[in-house]
Design an enzyme around this catalytic site. Structure first.
Site, PDB file in Angstrom:
ATOM      1  N   HIS A   1       0.822  -1.217   0.000  1.00  0.00           N
ATOM      2  CA  HIS A   1       0.000   0.000   0.000  1.00  0.00           C
ATOM      3  C   HIS A   1       0.850   1.258   0.000  1.00  0.00           C
ATOM      4  CE1 HIS A   1      -3.457  -2.617   0.672  1.00  0.00           C
ATOM      5  NE2 HIS A   1      -4.124  -1.619   0.138  1.00  0.00           N
TER       6      HIS A   1
ATOM      7  N   SER B   1       2.772   7.418  -4.660  1.00  0.00           N
ATOM      8  CA  SER B   1       4.093   7.468  -5.294  1.00  0.00           C
ATOM      9  C   SER B   1       4.681   6.064  -5.397  1.00  0.00           C
ATOM     10  CB  SER B   1       5.035   8.345  -4.471  1.00  0.00           C
ATOM     11  OG  SER B   1       5.565   7.586  -3.408  1.00  0.00           O
TER      12      SER B   1
ATOM     13  N   TYR C   1       7.420   4.974  -4.301  1.00  0.00           N
ATOM     14  CA  TYR C   1       8.551   4.876  -3.370  1.00  0.00           C
ATOM     15  C   TYR C   1       8.087   4.355  -2.014  1.00  0.00           C
ATOM     16  CZ  TYR C   1      10.480   7.771  -6.999  1.00  0.00           C
ATOM     17  OH  TYR C   1      10.888   8.232  -8.216  1.00  0.00           O
TER      18      TYR C   1
ATOM     19  N   ASP D   1       7.822   5.281   0.884  1.00  0.00           N
ATOM     20  CA  ASP D   1       7.904   6.528   1.648  1.00  0.00           C
ATOM     21  C   ASP D   1       6.838   6.587   2.740  1.00  0.00           C
ATOM     22  OD1 ASP D   1       5.679   6.701   0.094  1.00  0.00           O
ATOM     23  OD2 ASP D   1       6.229   8.529  -0.951  1.00  0.00           O
TER      24      ASP D   1
ATOM     25  N   TYR E   1       2.100  -9.027  -6.618  1.00  0.00           N
ATOM     26  CA  TYR E   1       1.928  -8.915  -5.163  1.00  0.00           C
ATOM     27  C   TYR E   1       0.534  -9.270  -4.661  1.00  0.00           C
ATOM     28  CZ  TYR E   1       6.401  -6.924  -3.777  1.00  0.00           C
ATOM     29  OH  TYR E   1       7.718  -6.757  -3.463  1.00  0.00           O
TER      30      TYR E   1
HETATM   31  C1  HEM Z   1      -7.198 -10.337   4.324  1.00  0.00           C
HETATM   32  C2  HEM Z   1      -6.317  -9.540   3.832  1.00  0.00           C
HETATM   33  C3  HEM Z   1      -6.548  -8.700   2.602  1.00  0.00           C
HETATM   34  C4  HEM Z   1      -7.700  -8.116   2.154  1.00  0.00           C
HETATM   35  C5  HEM Z   1      -9.051  -8.132   2.818  1.00  0.00           C
HETATM   36  C6  HEM Z   1      -7.372  -7.461   0.930  1.00  0.00           C
HETATM   37  C7  HEM Z   1      -8.272  -6.740   0.185  1.00  0.00           C
HETATM   38  C8  HEM Z   1      -7.980  -6.086  -0.970  1.00  0.00           C
HETATM   39  C9  HEM Z   1      -8.866  -5.226  -1.675  1.00  0.00           C
HETATM   40  C10 HEM Z   1     -10.262  -4.864  -1.203  1.00  0.00           C
HETATM   41  C11 HEM Z   1      -8.223  -4.757  -2.755  1.00  0.00           C
HETATM   42  C12 HEM Z   1      -8.767  -3.801  -3.793  1.00  0.00           C
HETATM   43  C13 HEM Z   1      -8.388  -2.428  -3.322  1.00  0.00           C
HETATM   44  C14 HEM Z   1      -8.884  -1.316  -4.188  1.00  0.00           C
HETATM   45  O1  HEM Z   1      -8.876  -1.461  -5.405  1.00  0.00           O
HETATM   46  O2  HEM Z   1      -9.236  -0.290  -3.624  1.00  0.00           O
HETATM   47  C15 HEM Z   1      -6.910  -5.322  -2.738  1.00  0.00           C
HETATM   48  C16 HEM Z   1      -5.963  -5.055  -3.671  1.00  0.00           C
HETATM   49  C17 HEM Z   1      -4.685  -5.496  -3.574  1.00  0.00           C
HETATM   50  N1  HEM Z   1      -4.190  -6.356  -2.641  1.00  0.00           N
HETATM   51 FE1  HEM Z   1      -5.148  -7.089  -1.065  1.00  0.00          FE
HETATM   52  N2  HEM Z   1      -6.084  -7.644   0.646  1.00  0.00           N
HETATM   53  C18 HEM Z   1      -5.543  -8.394   1.649  1.00  0.00           C
HETATM   54  C19 HEM Z   1      -4.258  -8.798   1.771  1.00  0.00           C
HETATM   55  C20 HEM Z   1      -3.291  -8.526   0.835  1.00  0.00           C
HETATM   56  C21 HEM Z   1      -1.932  -8.936   0.955  1.00  0.00           C
HETATM   57  C22 HEM Z   1      -1.327  -9.703   2.139  1.00  0.00           C
HETATM   58  C23 HEM Z   1      -1.285  -8.508  -0.163  1.00  0.00           C
HETATM   59  C24 HEM Z   1       0.159  -8.667  -0.551  1.00  0.00           C
HETATM   60  C25 HEM Z   1       1.152  -8.326   0.137  1.00  0.00           C
HETATM   61  C26 HEM Z   1      -2.264  -7.827  -0.975  1.00  0.00           C
HETATM   62  C27 HEM Z   1      -1.983  -7.271  -2.189  1.00  0.00           C
HETATM   63  C28 HEM Z   1      -2.875  -6.517  -2.910  1.00  0.00           C
HETATM   64  C29 HEM Z   1      -2.496  -5.721  -4.058  1.00  0.00           C
HETATM   65  C30 HEM Z   1      -1.110  -5.604  -4.668  1.00  0.00           C
HETATM   66  C31 HEM Z   1      -3.631  -5.079  -4.462  1.00  0.00           C
HETATM   67  C32 HEM Z   1      -3.764  -4.067  -5.589  1.00  0.00           C
HETATM   68  C33 HEM Z   1      -3.692  -2.689  -4.963  1.00  0.00           C
HETATM   69  C34 HEM Z   1      -3.883  -1.571  -5.919  1.00  0.00           C
HETATM   70  O3  HEM Z   1      -3.633  -1.760  -7.096  1.00  0.00           O
HETATM   71  O4  HEM Z   1      -4.273  -0.492  -5.476  1.00  0.00           O
HETATM   72  N3  HEM Z   1      -3.464  -7.854  -0.336  1.00  0.00           N
HETATM   73  N4  HEM Z   1      -6.795  -6.142  -1.660  1.00  0.00           N
END
Ligand code: HEM
Length: 944
Positions: free
Chosen positions: A109, A125, A127, A129, A281
């Protein structure tokens, strides 16, 4: 060389070499504008300031070579139901805890915030940060800053609302970084390295705003340094499985490197996150059972009664927007049903409990059919996003990384059911999409070098990304300097490979921000990204189980402080209160030692009587201190150019050295004039060893450093005891007890001295007891150097020189009640801790009129001064005062001795509000906070 081809070639090579010495264009510029991170990440690359700035378009690294038209690809929902949907829970095979992935979520995030309006845009960003804490642009940053001139964030506040849609441990971790920011800002203010900060009550307008900005931005740099350090200690250690081996090794991607032609290997040139890494990721398969339940409940709350398989991306965008709209103002955000307290902060115990739970919960294994069903929407949205981005297929990505492309689905995942299903969906391995290809690839087994254990492609690629993110960041490379972060800040955020937990930085963060919630060697603090159950097995394997406390820690009652003269005086005399140093001393000093007999102070009185119990013995003692002071001044002074003026660093070379020479003398330790000279230790080495023993026993050392210090101190005690036994001939019994002071009283036969007779009478039989007694005197001696320094500093600009000998000492002490107690109106629970502020109590105006005025003729009858442990207990009040007078006489006998000009003549010190037991704190050579003074130079013309 004659002109011609050879000479021209040679010249060309020299010019290339010289040109390559420097970066072109320069990597950084000078001044605050370039030293500080901007709110939106712009300006990281000074030549291309928009690179990686919030609100930019994602980059794409890999060229797509196969058509992956959304119209022809399988439906994302069908893909989820076939290849991703969890079919039962499997623990992570290498013992990673749920908290590992909460931290990972914090990392991602920091660098991804895909816009809900335009998926090509990354709203944050590129980074590391800590944007989730500080905001991704100026407006979101402004919401979290107090802006009162101290550079602080509002208590326990952070900027990123999307984190509220994640399990609460993610937010807890961020709160700790929020606290760390405030800790750092306050410390930088207290230390006031450049003397520019002022109390905010004295500032207004532009000056207040300038101080605010300086403190905030500097603290942010240090806090981001911490974030990077946690990544390259705890996080990378788990990713690479080093934690299982007990290795404290880590990658250090930041340093300067040269290519073979001496050109600089690039660093600090910025970064723009790519869509491939965003895809890589999506580690949702690792969700623990407990976080799965939490997510399920959250989905039901946002979309009540809606079946999961009917939810769409636009439902999500609307649902998330509505959920955010219902949030209170940022100071009242909460998570995991926690309540904020009146000052806005959360209770330490509540935060720590969530972390402890999350550490106990095993993460899920990376695998096909491992993602919780309740995350169906997150996954289908992710797959669709990837299609909108036009990312490559899995094999193109592998080729890009230099990996062999898969030729069959079975090669990709050897589970025939998964391979067959994927083949049925995609038909050809070259059409296997990156998203599904990465997340459903067969996971790596737990082998050496593997800790995260995702599919091989992810495991190879995330390291490249970690290096790109960090080595590419100018603030982690060219501008990561003690000047920009302050000397203390720079030292504070470095990785400490010898820290407990094989160099854990999270342990330091937990104990700093929630000091009462973990024991100083708790596996929950030092290996929080591993489950304690798994860690127990690994620690047993590497034979380090006994170093760690494996139990779930319970909260310690927080301590009370009293400054009241009567309360302090009574508690100090009350045997029902136990000072922590007795327990500490028992852990490092074997046998029945000087410190481990608190109830029998008569023994110490007898030893002290032996030390200076006769006028002859006292005369020898005082003569030593006077002469040594003068000798050290002489031998360490140097002449200024072209003048008779001489200068000496009085604190470093004289006042710290005198007591060291004395204890060396009485213990038979030989001081070396330089590290390579003949002898046992240099004065600096001996001071540092004794200083560490003193700090461990008497002071409130930073809890995270306690166990490491304990181990070092155990070693010092062993080495010094052996030296003392050898030096005095105890080990061979060649010298009797009378040998103790034989070197000190060289002029006479030892047996003739009262001190020796007295020690004989005391009946010290074993060499261990004798060595312990000498060691106790040694340990007290470092405190003398502080007293000398304070006295000299006090008198250097004062007319009271004649009064020097009559001043006394104070100290501080922390005690624990052995049962419920009331001391002069102060109610203290059993095991409750109370800090006795002896210094403040000693300034009680009713007991000591005009307590702030130096008055050596103040009536001292009636023993009104409260004397605590430490030097006055080891050496006794009378001896201490006599020694001090002689050292001061030795200094002030030089008539025109005065402070050296400018900063050199100032004793640089500050009040550390987290260390109430220290009257003043100093920065040591490594720029860590230390109880020991470091420098004060004087000049004089007379003969010393
Ligand atoms: C129970 C735990 C988690 C929940 C409930 C969750 C939930 C979500 C949700 C709701 C999104 C969509 C966010 C959006 O578009 O506003 C998202 C995106 C994402 N999640 Fe998870 N997440 C969890 C754990 C993780 C973990 C542990 C990782 C990896 C380290 C991860 C990696 C990502 C990534 C890379 C995205 C894309 C973010 C973006 O492009 O803005 N998530 N997740």
């Amino acid at each position: 060389m004659p002109p011609g081809d050879v000479a021209d070639k040679l010249q060309d090579e020299v010019i290339k070499l010289l040109y390559n010495d420097l970066s072109h264009p320069p990597a950084t510029l000078i001044g605050k504008k370039y030293a500080w991170r901007s709110a939106d990440g712009s300006g990281n690359n000074i030549a291309d300031p928009d690179l990686g700035k919030a609100g930019s378009t994602y980059s794409r690294s890999v060229q797509q070579s196969h058509p992956l038209s959304p119209n022809e690809l399988p439906d994302p929902g069908l893909i989820f139901d076939t290849l991703l949907k969890r079919d039962g829970f499997q623990n992570h095979p290498a013992g990673l805890s749920s908290l590992m992935f909460s931290f990972a979520a914090l990392v991602i995030h920091s660098v991804f915030r895909t816009s809900h309006r335009d998926v090509n845009i990354n709203e944050t960003s590129s980074y590391c940060d800590l944007a989730p804490l500080y905001g991704h642009d100026q407006a979101s940053q402004d919401r979290v800053r107090m802006r009162d001139g101290r550079g602080l964030l509002y208590p326990d506040v952070f900027a990123e609302d999307r984190l509220l849609l994640l399990p609460p441990a993610v937010c807890v971790l961020l709160v700790l970084f929020s606290r760390n920011h405030n800790y750092i800002a306050k410390k930088i203010f207290d230390i006031n390295e450049r003397g520019t900060y002022q109390d905010i009550s004295k500032l207004s307008g532009a000056a207040l705003a300038a101080q605010e900005e300086d403190l905030f931005q500097t603290a942010r740099l240090v806090n981001c340094g911490w974030f990077g350090t946690v990544i390259f200690s705890d996080y990378v250690s788990c990713i690479l499985g080093l934690v299982r081996l007990g290795s404290n090794w880590s990658l250090n991607p930041f340093g300067e490197m040269r290519n073979l032609d001496h050109s600089e290997f690039e660093r600090g040139r910025g970064n723009a996150c790519s869509v491939e890494f965003n895809c890589l990721y999506r580690w949702h398969a690792t969700t623990s059972k407990e976080d799965e339940q939490w997510t399920q409940a959250m989905i039901e709350k946002i979309f009540p009664g809606k079946p999961l398989d009917t939810l769409t991306a636009s439902d999500f965008a609307v649902g998330a927007k509505d959920a955010m709209a219902m949030l209170p103002d940022i100071h009242h955000w909460t998570f995991g049903n926690l309540q904020r307290q009146e000052d806005g902060s959360f209770k330490d115990e509540d935060l720590a409990n969530m972390l402890k739970n999350s550490t106990e919960h095993p993460a899920g294994a990376f695998r096909a059919r491992g993602t919780p069903e309740c995350m169906r929407l997150h996954e289908t949205m992710g797959i669709n996003q990837n299609r909108q981005w036009g990312v490559c297929n899995l094999n193109d990505f592998r080729r890009y990384l230099g990996l062999k492309p898969f030729t069959t689905f079975l090669e990709w995942n050897s589970d025939p059911e998964i391979a067959n299903a994927a083949e049925k969906l995609y038909g050809n391995i070259e059409y296997l999409e990156l998203y599904v290809g990465l997340q459903a690839e067969e996971a790596k087994p737990v082998v050496d070098g593997a800790g995260l254990c995702p599919g091989y492609t992810i495991s190879r690629a995330i390291l490249s990304d970690a290096i790109a993110l960090t080595r590419g960041d100018r603030y982690f490379t060219h501008d990561y300097t003690p000047f920009n972060l302050t000397a203390w800040g720079f030292a504070d955020c470095q990785r400490q490979p010898d820290a407990l937990g094989f160099g854990s930085a999270l342990g330091r963060l937990f104990l700093r921000t929630m000091p009462e919630q973990f024991t100083p060697n708790s596996t929950y603090a030092f290996f929080p990204l591993m489950t304690p159950a798994a860690m127990e097995v690994f620690l047993k394997d590497i034979k380090q189980l006994d170093k760690y406390d494996m139990k779930r820690p319970t909260a310690r009652a927080s301590g009370q402080v009293t400054k009241d003269y009567a309360q302090v005086g009574n508690i100090i005399k009350d045997s029902k209160f136990i000072a922590h140093y007795q327990a500490r001393a028992r852990l490092v000093v074997p046998g029945k030692g000087f410190f481990s007999a608190p109830e029998d102070r008569s023994e110490q009185q007898r030893v002290l009587g032996a030390l200076a119990g006769t006028s002859e013995a006292t005369a020898e003692l005082t003569k030593f201190f006077f002469e040594k002071t003068q000798e050290l001044i002489r031998s360490n002074s140097f002449n200024l150019s072209g003048s008779k003026t001489r200068s000496v660093n009085l604190v470093r070379d004289v006042l710290k050295a005198v007591p060291i020479h004395w204890v060396a003398d009485i213990s038979g330790i030989q001081i070396k004039s330089s590290p390579s000279a003949h002898g046992d230790f240099t004065a600096v080495e001996l001071y540092s060893m004794i200083g560490e023993i003193y700090s461990y026993i008497f002071l409130d050392v930073e809890p995270a450093k306690l166990m490491v210090l304990q181990e070092r101190v155990q070693n010092h005690v062993k080495v010094l005891s052996q030296c003392i036994e050898n030096g005095l001939g105890f080990s061979s019994n060649r010298l009797s007890i009378s040998g103790i002071f034989s070197l000190f009283y060289r002029a006479k036969k030892p047996e003739e001295h009262a001190v020796v007779k007295q020690l004989h009478k005391l009946g010290y039989q074993s060499s261990r007891e004798q060595a312990n007694t000498i060691l106790a005197i040694m340990v007290g001696a470092v405190e003398l150097s502080v007293a000398f320094t304070n006295m000299v500093d006090l008198y250097l600009d004062s007319p009271n020189e004649d009064d020097i000998r009559k001043l006394a000492l104070t100290g501080d002490k922390e005690g624990t009640a052995s049962s419920n107690q009331t001391a002069d109106g102060l109610a203290i629970q059993k095991d409750g801790r109370v800090f006795l502020d002896i210094l403040a109590a000693g300034r009680n105006a009713q007991v000591f009129p005009e307590p702030e005025t130096v008055n050596a003729r103040r009536d001292q009858s009636g023993k009104k001064y409260i004397i605590s442990d430490g030097i006055s207990r080891c050496l006794g009040e009378d001896i201490t005062i006599q020694i001090m007078s002689q050292v001061l006489r030795g200094v002030f006998a030089i008539k025109d001795l005065q402070r050296a000009p400018g900063n050199s003549g100032i004793l640089y010190r500050f009040k550390d509000h987290d260390r109430p037991e220290l009257n003043y704190a100093y920065l040591d050579e490594q720029k860590f906070i230390s109880p020991w003074p470091t420098s004060l130079a004087v000049v004089y013309t007379g003969d010393a």
